[in-house]
Write an enzyme that holds these catalytic residues in place. Structure first.
Site, PDB file in Angstrom:
ATOM      1  CG  ASP A  45      -6.738  -0.537   6.268  1.00 51.86           C
ATOM      2  OD1 ASP A  45      -5.530  -0.859   6.323  1.00 51.86           O
ATOM      3  OD2 ASP A  45      -7.119   0.621   6.022  1.00 51.86           O
ATOM      4  CD  GLU A  77      -2.902   1.145   2.335  1.00 61.08           C
ATOM      5  OE1 GLU A  77      -3.965   1.770   2.230  1.00 61.08           O
ATOM      6  OE2 GLU A  77      -2.545   0.582   3.385  1.00 61.08           O
ATOM      7  CG  ASN A 134     -12.587   4.832   4.049  1.00 60.92           C
ATOM      8  OD1 ASN A 134     -13.158   3.756   4.039  1.00 60.92           O
ATOM      9  ND2 ASN A 134     -13.004   5.834   4.790  1.00 60.92           N
ATOM     10  CB  ALA A 135      -7.469   7.362   1.400  1.00 58.33           C
TER      11      ALA A 135
END
Length: 380
Positions: free
Chosen positions: A271, A130, A218-219
């Site tokens: 996550d 990631e 998300n993000a």
């Protein structure tokens, strides 16, 4: 030959009752109880569920250990701990750190991958990198000083261990040179995430080789009616998409919609951070202080940072907060993930000939037994 009886057997398209699951190190079949061989070793599921082992494709740590520790002992602790969550295979996930740290973490996982096929823990199916090729504006809990431009040479060097890599497509060249090279020369699944790309850029990157979306919503740039963003691109193209199913990162009211739009392209992830499996308190992630309270982890400045979710709990979260059939919720944490990783012929469902990666749960999907390749690795 072994036979699991007395349970509701979760298959990829239905739940079978009054049947037995036969297995050796491979799945041998699902048969009426009357057809269980006389010499079979019997395991009673006691009214619970019998399901394929779960696969977590995005997890940073567990029980105080971090993949980026770059230590064999950390990976062993994580792998063994995940058995209690029904995870039979996973992708140890690195994050945006200095390249020396990332390389060491990947090399440790590479060195342990073969051994993990038979050890007393969840199997390493590869790694998820990631970053560090992400957007600073959408870095989340990742360290800005270590962000780099996409580098195909690095990915190719570790293509034997990296199964998926999260990158921000807008940080690549205008014609997505790195994405195209990685796609051409490796089997690594490129995932768009930690990205401030526009809808148009995201769609163009999908056409160039992006196949997945990292922790959807998300993000990444959000879905708006005049600027559909990366979220819109993920929902409007054929990419697979992962969701953190802790009911906080994505509101549970969206689960039905996501299932209707993505179907078997939908993957559940945790996550999970090193704080997973531990009491609430203060921990670290990539050298940064993390405060874990309730189901949420945050940096000191309040930035949300991963989760402490257990994957079996995530499956149950979605099932109890949606109209999605339980077998499809299980697919989202097994078969769909295996398909993204190119492992669907050997893992992800209880089909004859696949690896006997099996979990037995109670009536609320708490893990009673975890079986890998026919061997019981965990019992509650």
């Amino acid at each position: 030959m072994k036979a699991i009886v007395g349970g509701k057997i979760i298959l990829k398209d239905k739940i079978a009752e009054n049947c037995a699951l036969l297995y050796t190190d491979k799945i041998e079949g699902v048969v009426p109880v009357a057809f269980v061989p006389e010499n079979a070793e019997i395991i009673d599921a006691e009214g619970g569920y019998v399901a394929p082992g779960l696969i977590d494709m995005h997890i940073h740590g567990y029980l105080g250990k971090d993949v980026c520790d770059g230590e064999e002992e950390s990976i062993r602790v994580i792998s063994k701990g995940l058995l209690a969550n029904g995870v039979t295979g996973y992708l140890p996930t690195t994050m945006t750190e200095d390249m020396k740290t990332i390389r060491k973490a990947l090399e440790v996982c590479r060195a342990l991958k073969e051994e993990s096929k038979t050890w007393e823990g969840s199997e390493i199916l590869g790694c998820h990198a990631e970053g560090p090729f992400i957007s600073e504006s959408k870095k989340g809990a990742q360290a800005a000083e270590y962000i780099l431009k996409p580098d195909a040479a690095f990915v190719k060097e570790y293509a034997d261990i990296i199964k998926t890599i999260t990158l921000a497509p807008e940080e690549d060249t205008e014609d997505f040179a790195a994405i195209r090279e990685i796609t051409r020369d490796t089997d690594v699944v490129i995932s768009m995430g930690h990205t401030s790309a526009s809808y148009e850029t995201a769609v163009a990157s999908v056409n160039a080789g992006v196949k997945h979306a990292t922790h959807l919503f998300n993000a990444m740039t959000p879905l708006a009616h005049r600027a559909p963003g990366v979220v819109g691109a993920a929902l409007n193209t054929d990419v697979s998409a992962e969701v953190i199913v802790d009911t906080f990162h994505v509101d549970a009211s969206l689960y039905n919609m996501l299932w209707k739009l993505k179907g078997r392209k939908l993957c559940f992830i945790t996550d999970c951070l090193p704080a997973g499996g531990l009491p609430e308190g203060e921990y670290t992630l990539g050298g940064q202080k993390i405060i874990y309270k309730g189901i949420v982890c945050r940096l000191e400045d309040g930035t949300v940072a991963g989760s402490v979710l257990k994957l079996n709990k995530g499956v149950w979260n979605v099932y109890t907060n949606s109209d999605i059939p339980l077998y499809e919720c299980v697919n989202c944490a097994s078969l769909n993930v295996a398909t993204v990783l190119g492992l669907e012929k050997v893992k992800g469902s209880l089909e004859t000939g696949k690896d006997a990666d099996i979990i037995i749960t109670d009536s609320e999907f708490n893990i009673e037994k975890t079986i890998i390749k026919g061997e019981i690795k965990y019992e509650a």
